[in-house]
Design a protein around this motif. Structure first.
Motif, mmCIF file in Angstrom:
data_model
loop_
_atom_site.group_PDB
_atom_site.id
_atom_site.type_symbol
_atom_site.label_atom_id
_atom_site.label_comp_id
_atom_site.label_asym_id
_atom_site.label_seq_id
_atom_site.Cartn_x
_atom_site.Cartn_y
_atom_site.Cartn_z
ATOM 1 N N LEU A 40 -0.870 112.638 -10.566
ATOM 2 C CA LEU A 40 0.422 112.107 -11.024
ATOM 3 C C LEU A 40 0.278 111.330 -12.333
ATOM 4 N N LEU A 41 -0.805 110.564 -12.467
ATOM 5 C CA LEU A 41 -1.053 109.850 -13.725
ATOM 6 C C LEU A 41 -1.272 110.820 -14.873
ATOM 7 N N GLN A 42 -1.972 111.909 -14.581
ATOM 8 C CA GLN A 42 -2.202 112.911 -15.625
ATOM 9 C C GLN A 42 -0.883 113.568 -16.027
ATOM 10 N N GLU A 43 -0.077 113.902 -15.047
ATOM 11 C CA GLU A 43 1.204 114.552 -15.328
ATOM 12 C C GLU A 43 2.139 113.624 -16.106
ATOM 13 N N ALA A 44 2.203 112.370 -15.698
ATOM 14 C CA ALA A 44 3.141 111.430 -16.307
ATOM 15 C C ALA A 44 2.675 110.898 -17.658
ATOM 16 N N PHE A 45 1.379 110.607 -17.784
ATOM 17 C CA PHE A 45 0.880 109.900 -18.964
ATOM 18 C C PHE A 45 -0.288 110.579 -19.669
ATOM 19 N N GLY A 46 -0.754 111.693 -19.152
ATOM 20 C CA GLY A 46 -1.898 112.366 -19.758
ATOM 21 C C GLY A 46 -3.214 111.682 -19.461
ATOM 22 N N VAL A 47 -3.236 110.815 -18.459
ATOM 23 C CA VAL A 47 -4.437 110.066 -18.089
ATOM 24 C C VAL A 47 -5.331 110.951 -17.227
ATOM 25 N N LYS A 48 -6.567 111.147 -17.673
ATOM 26 C CA LYS A 48 -7.527 111.950 -16.914
ATOM 27 C C LYS A 48 -8.707 111.117 -16.429
ATOM 28 N N THR A 49 -9.071 110.089 -17.173
ATOM 29 C CA THR A 49 -10.283 109.325 -16.873
ATOM 30 C C THR A 49 -9.976 107.839 -16.707
ATOM 31 N N VAL A 50 -10.958 107.120 -16.196
ATOM 32 C CA VAL A 50 -10.848 105.668 -16.078
ATOM 33 C C VAL A 50 -10.597 105.058 -17.462
ATOM 34 N N ALA A 51 -11.295 105.552 -18.473
ATOM 35 C CA ALA A 51 -11.104 105.047 -19.834
ATOM 36 C C ALA A 51 -9.687 105.315 -20.330
ATOM 37 N N ASP A 52 -9.166 106.502 -20.052
ATOM 38 C CA ASP A 52 -7.787 106.808 -20.456
ATOM 39 C C ASP A 52 -6.814 105.800 -19.851
ATOM 40 N N LEU A 53 -7.006 105.475 -18.586
ATOM 41 C CA LEU A 53 -6.113 104.525 -17.917
ATOM 42 C C LEU A 53 -6.219 103.152 -18.567
ATOM 43 N N GLY A 54 -7.437 102.717 -18.845
ATOM 44 C CA GLY A 54 -7.638 101.416 -19.476
ATOM 45 C C GLY A 54 -7.070 101.320 -20.879
ATOM 46 N N LYS A 55 -6.988 102.444 -21.563
ATOM 47 C CA LYS A 55 -6.469 102.473 -22.932
ATOM 48 C C LYS A 55 -4.968 102.759 -22.994
ATOM 49 N N LEU A 56 -4.358 103.065 -21.863
ATOM 50 C CA LEU A 56 -2.949 103.415 -21.825
ATOM 51 C C LEU A 56 -2.112 102.240 -22.325
ATOM 52 N N LYS A 57 -1.294 102.496 -23.321
ATOM 53 C CA LYS A 57 -0.544 101.407 -23.951
ATOM 54 C C LYS A 57 0.353 100.680 -22.960
ATOM 55 N N TYR A 58 0.884 101.362 -21.976
ATOM 56 C CA TYR A 58 1.760 100.710 -20.996
ATOM 57 C C TYR A 58 0.980 99.733 -20.125
ATOM 58 N N VAL A 59 -0.245 100.081 -19.796
ATOM 59 C CA VAL A 59 -1.103 99.183 -19.034
ATOM 60 C C VAL A 59 -1.420 97.951 -19.881
ATOM 61 N N ARG A 60 -1.736 98.162 -21.142
ATOM 62 C CA ARG A 60 -2.055 97.034 -22.025
ATOM 63 C C ARG A 60 -0.837 96.132 -22.232
ATOM 64 N N TRP A 61 0.329 96.736 -22.379
ATOM 65 C CA TRP A 61 1.546 95.933 -22.526
ATOM 66 C C TRP A 61 1.778 95.078 -21.285
ATOM 67 N N ALA A 62 1.638 95.680 -20.113
ATOM 68 C CA ALA A 62 1.841 94.943 -18.864
ATOM 69 C C ALA A 62 0.826 93.810 -18.728
ATOM 70 N N GLN A 63 -0.424 94.074 -19.090
ATOM 71 C CA GLN A 63 -1.450 93.032 -19.022
ATOM 72 C C GLN A 63 -1.122 91.891 -19.975
ATOM 73 N N ALA A 64 -0.636 92.220 -21.158
ATOM 74 C CA ALA A 64 -0.274 91.191 -22.137
ATOM 75 C C ALA A 64 0.877 90.331 -21.615
ATOM 76 N N LEU A 65 1.853 90.946 -20.978
ATOM 77 C CA LEU A 65 2.972 90.198 -20.433
ATOM 78 C C LEU A 65 2.531 89.269 -19.314
ATOM 79 N N VAL A 66 1.629 89.732 -18.453
ATOM 80 C CA VAL A 66 1.107 88.895 -17.385
ATOM 81 C C VAL A 66 0.313 87.727 -17.974
ATOM 82 N N ALA A 67 -0.506 87.996 -18.977
ATOM 83 C CA ALA A 67 -1.273 86.922 -19.627
ATOM 84 C C ALA A 67 -0.336 85.906 -20.274
ATOM 85 N N LEU A 68 0.724 86.393 -20.896
ATOM 86 C CA LEU A 68 1.709 85.495 -21.520
ATOM 87 C C LEU A 68 2.367 84.621 -20.467
#
Length: 73
Positions: A40-68
């Motif tokens: 499902l992650l691959q279909e929705a966001f093109g995520v294939k690997t652990v690194a892809d998930l960590g680099k996903l801009k939506y994940v980074r945005w969410a992490q930044a909002l939580v840190a803020l």
């Protein structure tokens, strides 16, 4: 430097692998992520690997909002 207990975040088969292998692993290598979740992650966001998930801009945005949110408490 941040420390992480790999046994708590990776499936048993991946916990003793070198970091470069873990980053290239399917996201299902993460504890609690199934092969179906990975598909499902691959279909929705093109995520294939652990690194892809960590680099996903939506994940980074969410992490930044939580840190803020934590910085204003």
């Amino acid at each position: 430097m941040m420390a992480i207990d790999l046994d708590k975040v990776l499936d048993k088969a991946w916990a003793d692998k070198p970091l470069v292998e873990v980053l290239g692993a399917p996201v299902a290598a993460l504890k609690g992520v199934t092969d179906k979740d990975g598909a499902l992650l691959q279909e929705a966001f093109g995520v294939k690997t652990v690194a892809d998930l960590g680099k996903l801009k939506y994940v980074r945005w969410a992490q930044a909002l939580v840190a803020l949110e934590h910085s204003v408490k």
